[in-house]
Enzyme design. Structure first.
Site, mmCIF file in Angstrom:
data_model
loop_
_atom_site.group_PDB
_atom_site.id
_atom_site.type_symbol
_atom_site.label_atom_id
_atom_site.label_comp_id
_atom_site.label_asym_id
_atom_site.label_seq_id
_atom_site.Cartn_x
_atom_site.Cartn_y
_atom_site.Cartn_z
ATOM 1 N N LEU A 122 0.941 -1.084 -0.042
ATOM 2 C CA LEU A 122 -0.074 -0.045 -0.003
ATOM 3 C C LEU A 122 0.934 1.403 0.012
ATOM 4 C CD1 LEU A 122 -2.623 -0.855 2.619
ATOM 5 C CD2 LEU A 122 -2.848 -0.984 0.184
ATOM 6 N N LYS A 125 15.510 -6.197 4.804
ATOM 7 C CA LYS A 125 15.747 -5.215 5.623
ATOM 8 C C LYS A 125 16.965 -5.209 6.361
ATOM 9 C CE LYS A 125 11.203 -3.692 6.439
ATOM 10 N NZ LYS A 125 9.933 -3.634 7.605
ATOM 11 N N GLY A 139 8.241 -13.743 17.682
ATOM 12 C CA GLY A 139 8.927 -13.648 16.680
ATOM 13 C C GLY A 139 10.256 -13.196 16.942
ATOM 14 N N LEU A 150 1.874 -7.088 13.599
ATOM 15 C CA LEU A 150 2.618 -6.161 12.783
ATOM 16 C C LEU A 150 2.181 -6.141 11.259
ATOM 17 C CD1 LEU A 150 6.323 -6.434 14.199
ATOM 18 C CD2 LEU A 150 4.491 -4.988 14.930
HETATM 19 P P1 ATR Z 1 10.859 -10.824 8.816
HETATM 20 O O1 ATR Z 1 11.733 -9.790 8.017
HETATM 21 O O2 ATR Z 1 9.261 -10.688 8.313
HETATM 22 O O3 ATR Z 1 10.717 -10.757 10.236
HETATM 23 P P2 ATR Z 1 12.140 -13.202 9.148
HETATM 24 O O4 ATR Z 1 13.397 -12.422 9.566
HETATM 25 O O5 ATR Z 1 12.541 -14.326 7.992
HETATM 26 O O6 ATR Z 1 11.269 -12.152 8.463
HETATM 27 O O7 ATR Z 1 11.520 -13.637 10.403
HETATM 28 C C1 ATR Z 1 10.345 -14.405 10.307
HETATM 29 C C2 ATR Z 1 9.863 -14.776 11.745
HETATM 30 O O8 ATR Z 1 8.982 -15.687 11.702
HETATM 31 C C3 ATR Z 1 10.850 -15.477 12.719
HETATM 32 O O9 ATR Z 1 10.666 -15.102 13.998
HETATM 33 C C4 ATR Z 1 10.185 -16.932 12.291
HETATM 34 O O10 ATR Z 1 10.830 -17.906 13.353
HETATM 35 P P3 ATR Z 1 12.254 -18.465 13.124
HETATM 36 O O11 ATR Z 1 13.308 -17.334 13.661
HETATM 37 O O12 ATR Z 1 12.421 -19.883 14.227
HETATM 38 O O13 ATR Z 1 12.690 -18.943 11.739
HETATM 39 C C5 ATR Z 1 8.761 -16.741 12.344
HETATM 40 N N1 ATR Z 1 8.282 -18.088 11.378
HETATM 41 C C6 ATR Z 1 8.580 -18.122 10.302
HETATM 42 N N2 ATR Z 1 7.868 -19.350 9.815
HETATM 43 C C7 ATR Z 1 7.657 -19.969 10.981
HETATM 44 C C8 ATR Z 1 6.749 -21.220 11.400
HETATM 45 N N3 ATR Z 1 6.341 -21.955 10.356
HETATM 46 N N4 ATR Z 1 6.636 -21.522 12.551
HETATM 47 C C9 ATR Z 1 7.206 -20.535 13.482
HETATM 48 N N5 ATR Z 1 7.707 -19.421 13.157
HETATM 49 C C10 ATR Z 1 7.748 -19.238 12.181
#
Ligand code: ATR
Length: 262
Positions: free
Chosen positions: A16, A66, A126, A210
């Site tokens: 957006l 990022k 997260g 978020l």
């Molecule tokens: P972003 O920039 O959106 O924060 P990221 O740095 O890849 O993306 O972080 C994604 C977050 O979602 C992490 O906290 C990830 O957990 P891990 O650190 O264990 O990877 C969480 N996440 C993504 N897929 C997940 C899943 N299937 N189950 C639980 N947590 C998940």
């Protein structure tokens, strides 16, 4: 003159940001062209450099770049240094600067929504780039504590270790309740929600995702099913972080108008 702006990320097509920045630009009579640039990690540096070398005025960075964008910048603002993630790029004195407006954007949205964090107990789900971006700004509001819960506990530990007044919630620990719960995982983009234990919730607990749009729904729906009455998606944060980025690029503070119920 038309100011060239862009968002670099993957995916970017549902963003957006172009509409939000057009709305801001209209408030001041600026002519902008805000492009969405889908880019792989391998191409990030060259595409950003090409954009600014060909007259780009400012840019935003989104998922999943990022953290990687840090390395493309010449200088970092204090809040980008603290967060160690960048969502805004601007040129100053011929150098490429990285800023992070996500944390302040979230805090500004909380203020507007009268969501208290000072002396409050906060749980963040997260420990990826999105959470890194908001943590310093949230800690600066002096909550009672922030606990971080993450599938990969080591990442939560590393984040908590860098930040005072912050610790890790061990998997399935249901002995704590929280005033504010924030989902910062990327699970909503796959139609899923992280765990949400009823024991974490009190009648007054506020739940915030978020993400915005469809991606926020799995977690917020789960919260509502558990009786939470105050749930918010991150649309307000999106507008507030955009306003702070706009201020960096144009030295003007735009007014924010959020859709109803946001
Ligand atoms: P972003 O920039 O959106 O924060 P990221 O740095 O890849 O993306 O972080 C994604 C977050 O979602 C992490 O906290 C990830 O957990 P891990 O650190 O264990 O990877 C969480 N996440 C993504 N897929 C997940 C899943 N299937 N189950 C639980 N947590 C998940």
């Amino acid at each position: 003159m038309t100011y060239q702006l862009a968002l670099f990320g993957d995916p970017v097509k549902h963003s957006l940001s172009p509409q939000i920045h057009q709305g801001f630009a209209q408030q001041f009579g600026f002519d902008i062209d805000y492009q969405l640039i889908q880019v792989s990690a391998a191409e990030l540096r060259s595409r950003i450099n090409d954009f600014f070398n060909s007259g780009g005025h400012g840019a935003n960075i989104t998922i999943p770049h990022k953290q990687a964008a840090l390395a493309v910048t010449d200088q970092l603002t204090e809040r980008a240094q603290q967060a160690a993630v960048v969502n805004t790029l601007f040129i100053k004195d011929g150098q490429l600067w990285g800023d992070n407006t996500d944390g302040a954007g979230l805090v500004n949205d909380f203020k507007q929504k009268q969501i208290q964090t000072h002396n409050q107990r906060i749980l963040i789900l997260g420990a990826g780039g999105a959470v890194k971006g908001i943590l310093p700004a949230l800690l600066a509001t002096k909550p009672e504590h922030i606990r971080i819960y993450n599938r990969t506990i080591e990442k939560a530990r590393q984040l908590a270790a860098r930040s005072g007044n912050c610790d890790v919630l061990i998997k399935d620990d249901t002995t704590h309740a929280f005033d504010v719960l924030i989902n910062g995982t990327s699970l909503g983009h796959h139609g899923q929600s992280p765990p949400l234990h009823p024991e974490w919730i009190k009648p007054h607990t506020i739940v915030y995702d978020l993400s915005y749009g469809e991606a926020a729904q799995p977690f917020l729906k789960k919260a509502m099913q558990l009786g939470v009455t105050k749930t918010f998606a991150g649309l307000g944060m999106l507008h507030h972080q955009a306003a702070l980025a706009f201020e960096r690029w144009f030295n003007r503070v735009p007014k924010i108008t959020l859709p109803n119920n946001n």
